[in-house]
Design a protein around this motif. Structure first.
Motif, PDB file in Angstrom:
ATOM      1  N   TYR A  27       0.888  -1.164   0.000  1.00 17.53           N
ATOM      2  CA  TYR A  27       0.000   0.000   0.000  1.00 17.53           C
ATOM      3  C   TYR A  27       0.920   1.206   0.000  1.00 17.53           C
ATOM      4  O   TYR A  27       1.622   1.454   0.976  1.00 17.53           O
ATOM      5  N   ALA A  30       1.058   8.144  -2.969  1.00 14.27           N
ATOM      6  CA  ALA A  30       0.961   8.530  -4.379  1.00 14.27           C
ATOM      7  C   ALA A  30       2.337   8.659  -5.032  1.00 14.27           C
ATOM      8  O   ALA A  30       2.492   8.398  -6.225  1.00 14.27           O
ATOM      9  N   GLU A  51      -5.507  12.967  -6.635  1.00 16.33           N
ATOM     10  CA  GLU A  51      -4.117  12.762  -7.050  1.00 16.33           C
ATOM     11  C   GLU A  51      -3.246  12.225  -5.927  1.00 16.33           C
ATOM     12  O   GLU A  51      -2.328  11.462  -6.152  1.00 16.33           O
ATOM     13  N   ARG A  55      -1.783   4.251  -3.502  1.00 14.88           N
ATOM     14  CA  ARG A  55      -1.762   3.364  -4.658  1.00 14.88           C
ATOM     15  C   ARG A  55      -1.484   1.932  -4.212  1.00 14.88           C
ATOM     16  O   ARG A  55      -0.822   1.699  -3.206  1.00 14.88           O
TER      17      ARG A  55
END
Length: 166
Positions: A27, A30, A51, A55
């Motif tokens: 995990y 960004a 944004e 991710r």
């Protein structure tokens, strides 16, 4: 179902559970670095999906539903919860708050063996469940802290069940 989990090493993993398997993924923030889990409130869905959203990284593990079902069946067949309670008590370790997670399923001719990672009384231990009985071990130790044959585990279960009814 997807949820974050913090490992005992302090790393955040994303766990995914589906009808066919369970898996753990990196995990990432960004920017691709290790994510620092922020458990604070979120003001909007855009904040979660924008944004700067975390991710998903590499898949770290994958366990099929058949293996999960087998471990559940063997835990019941071998009396793993009763064995853990009995062996912690024999070793003089407080059972309050003890947790066990399956860590390995080892098929063998005489019956599969399930290895469990156990956290109890501030200690990291291992429970090994087999058709003939169970043993409680410390990491790297050859001799068990405590062990019990299957009949002893079954007797402990019956006693605990009777005590719970009273």
């Amino acid at each position: 179902m997807t949820f974050p989990v913090v490992t005992n090493a302090g790393r955040v993993r994303l766990c995914v559970v589906t009808p066919t398997h369970a898996a753990a993924y990196q995990y990432l923030a960004a920017d691709g670095t290790e994510l620092q889990l922020d458990l604070g409130p979120v003001d909007s869905v855009d904040e979660l999906l924008g944004e700067g959203a975390p991710r998903v990284g590499l898949k770290l593990s994958h366990v099929g539903a058949d293996s999960i079902a087998t471990v559940i069946e063997l835990a019941d067949e071998y009396g793993a919860p009763a064995a853990l309670d009995l062996l912690l008590r024999r070793a003089g370790i407080d059972t309050a708050g003890a947790v066990a997670l399956p860590s390995m399923l080892i098929p063998s001719e005489g019956g599969s063996v399930v290895s469990w990672t156990v956290a109890a009384d501030g200690r990291l231990l291992f429970l090994v469940s087999s058709p003939n009985g169970s043993a409680l071990l410390r990491s790297g130790a050859e001799d068990p802290l405590a062990d019990a044959h299957r009949l002893e585990i079954e007797e402990h279960f019956v006693r605990a069940e009777a005590d719970g009814a009273n």
